[in-house]
Design an enzyme around this catalytic site. Structure first.
Site, PDB file in Angstrom:
ATOM      1  CE  LYS A 114      50.032  74.410  80.862  1.00 20.18           C
ATOM      2  NZ  LYS A 114      48.481  74.055  80.247  1.00 20.18           N
ATOM      3  CE  LYS A 197      51.753  67.765  82.923  1.00 17.15           C
ATOM      4  NZ  LYS A 197      49.871  68.128  82.785  1.00 17.15           N
ATOM      5  CE  LYS A 200      47.697  70.537  75.169  1.00 20.20           C
ATOM      6  NZ  LYS A 200      47.051  70.711  76.511  1.00 20.20           N
TER       7      LYS A 200
HETATM    8  P1  ADP Z   1      47.921  68.750  79.528  1.00 18.26           P
HETATM    9  O1  ADP Z   1      48.499  68.376  80.621  1.00 18.26           O
HETATM   10  O2  ADP Z   1      48.388  67.830  78.366  1.00 18.26           O
HETATM   11  O3  ADP Z   1      48.248  70.103  78.546  1.00 18.26           O
HETATM   12  P2  ADP Z   1      45.372  69.342  79.657  1.00 18.26           P
HETATM   13  O4  ADP Z   1      45.436  70.035  80.412  1.00 18.26           O
HETATM   14  O5  ADP Z   1      43.893  69.748  78.627  1.00 18.26           O
HETATM   15  O6  ADP Z   1      46.417  68.297  78.613  1.00 18.26           O
HETATM   16  O7  ADP Z   1      44.402  67.972  80.633  1.00 18.26           O
HETATM   17  C1  ADP Z   1      43.033  67.887  80.943  1.00 18.26           C
HETATM   18  C2  ADP Z   1      43.054  67.024  81.761  1.00 18.26           C
HETATM   19  O8  ADP Z   1      44.011  66.300  81.747  1.00 18.26           O
HETATM   20  C3  ADP Z   1      43.077  67.864  82.689  1.00 18.26           C
HETATM   21  O9  ADP Z   1      42.427  67.635  84.271  1.00 18.26           O
HETATM   22  C4  ADP Z   1      44.693  66.539  83.386  1.00 18.26           C
HETATM   23  O10 ADP Z   1      44.735  67.265  85.114  1.00 18.26           O
HETATM   24  C5  ADP Z   1      44.293  65.867  83.196  1.00 18.26           C
HETATM   25  N1  ADP Z   1      46.063  65.235  82.661  1.00 18.26           N
HETATM   26  C6  ADP Z   1      46.600  65.439  82.099  1.00 18.26           C
HETATM   27  N2  ADP Z   1      48.506  65.020  81.648  1.00 18.26           N
HETATM   28  C7  ADP Z   1      47.680  64.020  83.141  1.00 18.26           C
HETATM   29  C8  ADP Z   1      48.956  63.226  83.040  1.00 18.26           C
HETATM   30  N3  ADP Z   1      49.516  62.623  82.515  1.00 18.26           N
HETATM   31  N4  ADP Z   1      48.041  62.182  84.506  1.00 18.26           N
HETATM   32  C9  ADP Z   1      46.807  62.637  84.650  1.00 18.26           C
HETATM   33  N5  ADP Z   1      45.647  63.272  84.014  1.00 18.26           N
HETATM   34  C10 ADP Z   1      46.180  64.881  83.373  1.00 18.26           C
HETATM   35 NA    NA Z   2      46.842  69.855  82.308  1.00 18.04          NA
END
Ligand code: ADP
Ligand code: NA
Length: 330
Positions: A114, A197, A200
């Site tokens: 990040k 992956k 967002k």
């Molecule tokens: P992001 O990873 O998009 O920034 P968050 O950090 O809010 O979103 O993640 C919230 C939850 O979603 C966490 O438990 C994270 O591991 C899971 N997560 C995020 N992206 C993925 C993905 N591509 N596949 C599976 N789980 C995910």
């Molecule tokens: Na995440």
């Protein structure tokens, strides 16, 4: 209550959850509320590791809570709250900051990824220490299981390390948590770059399915997903990551198996698979969006759910913090 504890959190920043959030994490939240004494929170304190507009943050926090309810969280069977409503998170985080090595925190790959994207001048110290806030989030509830996607595994390991360190130095205080990661859906991939992956912050919005987007937009993204030059519909994560990702999404959303889908699509092309999966996604998101909107249209009920959740969470968190302070000599 002698059920094991579960705890997890999700950021409100993007407004809409994406399909990776749902399949990797939120689906498991829903499942674990049956077997665990489960605490789930919208982590607005984590959101401010990057700049937020206050009005948007407040609105998005509600949208996140509404989506968790729409996905199937039942406030009668779990505790749903907003992180900032429970001040013990920030308080225990300071203690945990003082128990974490600088080198140890510097090894967190999520921070490295990040901060590399943001550049050193725009990266906050909060982003650097957010895994330690996460340590506090989990330990406050004496959680046994933490349902998350694969990207969070390292942070759960850090949590265990710090809990052990505290227990060793000050006496048995914290439960050691385990990551609850469902292998099949632990990492949902970007539709345009199926080696990265879904996130967002995906490089191209076409690779990302937002659950609250117009279903037509999501259908189009599925239909233009990157696959490969082969034609066989077969799960092979290494050589056919695009098709494998589509099969995972399809199987999970419809409650079928990848093997069954491989059989059903034998001799058919990628076009057929994508068209059908686009329909599956539309059928799933349409009622999800409607339910989310219903919760947003009834702010009194949503506020009441979150107020009751914060009260239940605080009772547990305050007890853990008091014990921690006591052990440390405060
Ligand atoms: P992001 O990873 O998009 O920034 P968050 O950090 O809010 O979103 O993640 C919230 C939850 O979603 C966490 O438990 C994270 O591991 C899971 N997560 C995020 N992206 C993925 C993905 N591509 N596949 C599976 N789980 C995910
Ligand atoms: Na995440």
């Amino acid at each position: 209550l002698d059920r094991p504890r579960a705890l997890s959190g999700i950021q409100p920043t993007a407004g809409s959850f994406h399909l990776g959030n749902y399949l990797g994490a939120v689906r498991q939240y829903v499942a674990l509320q049956e077997s665990h004494d489960a605490f789930y929170m919208v982590v607005d304190l984590h959101a401010i590791t990057v700049p937020q507009d206050p009005k948007e943050l407040r609105a998005n926090t509600r949208v996140a809570a509404a989506q968790l309810l729409a996905a199937g969280l039942d406030p009668e069977r779990c505790t749903l709250f907003v992180q900032s409503h429970v001040p013990e998170h920030a308080q225990l985080a300071w203690v945990m900051n003082c128990l974490t090595g600088f080198g140890e925190a510097s090894r967190m790959t999520q921070f490295k990824d990040k901060s590399a994207k943001q550049g050193a001048d725009r990266t906050t110290v909060g982003l650097f220490t957010y895994p330690i806030l996460q340590v506090a989030d989990i330990l406050l509830y004496q959680a046994n299981a933490v349902p998350v996607g694969e990207d969070q595994r390292q942070h759960i390991e850090l949590t265990r390390d710090i809990a052990e360190r505290f227990n060793g130095r000050f006496g048995q205080t914290f439960t050691l948590p385990s990551a609850h990661i469902v292998r099949e859906t632990a990492k949902i991939y970007d539709l345009q770059d199926p080696t990265a992956k879904m996130s967002k912050s995906s490089a191209t919005p076409k690779g990302l399915i937002n659950l609250l987007d117009d279903p037509k937009v999501s259908a189009k993204k599925i239909k233009s997903a990157v696959t490969d030059t082969d034609t066989v519909i077969r799960f092979d994560a290494e050589n056919k990551p695009g098709v494998s990702n589509l099969l995972t999404i399809y199987a999970t959303l419809t409650g079928t198996t990848v093997a069954e889908l491989e059989q059903r699509y034998e001799g058919k092309g990628y076009g057929a698979l994508k068209t059908d999966l686009a329909d599956v996604v539309v059928e799933w998101v349409t009622p999800f969006r409607a339910r989310t909107q219903e919760y947003l249209d009834d702010p009194e009920t949503l506020d009441a759910v979150l107020a009751k959740g914060a009260e239940k969470a605080r009772a547990v968190a305050a007890e853990t913090l008091a014990q921690t302070y006591d052990r440390m000599g405060f």
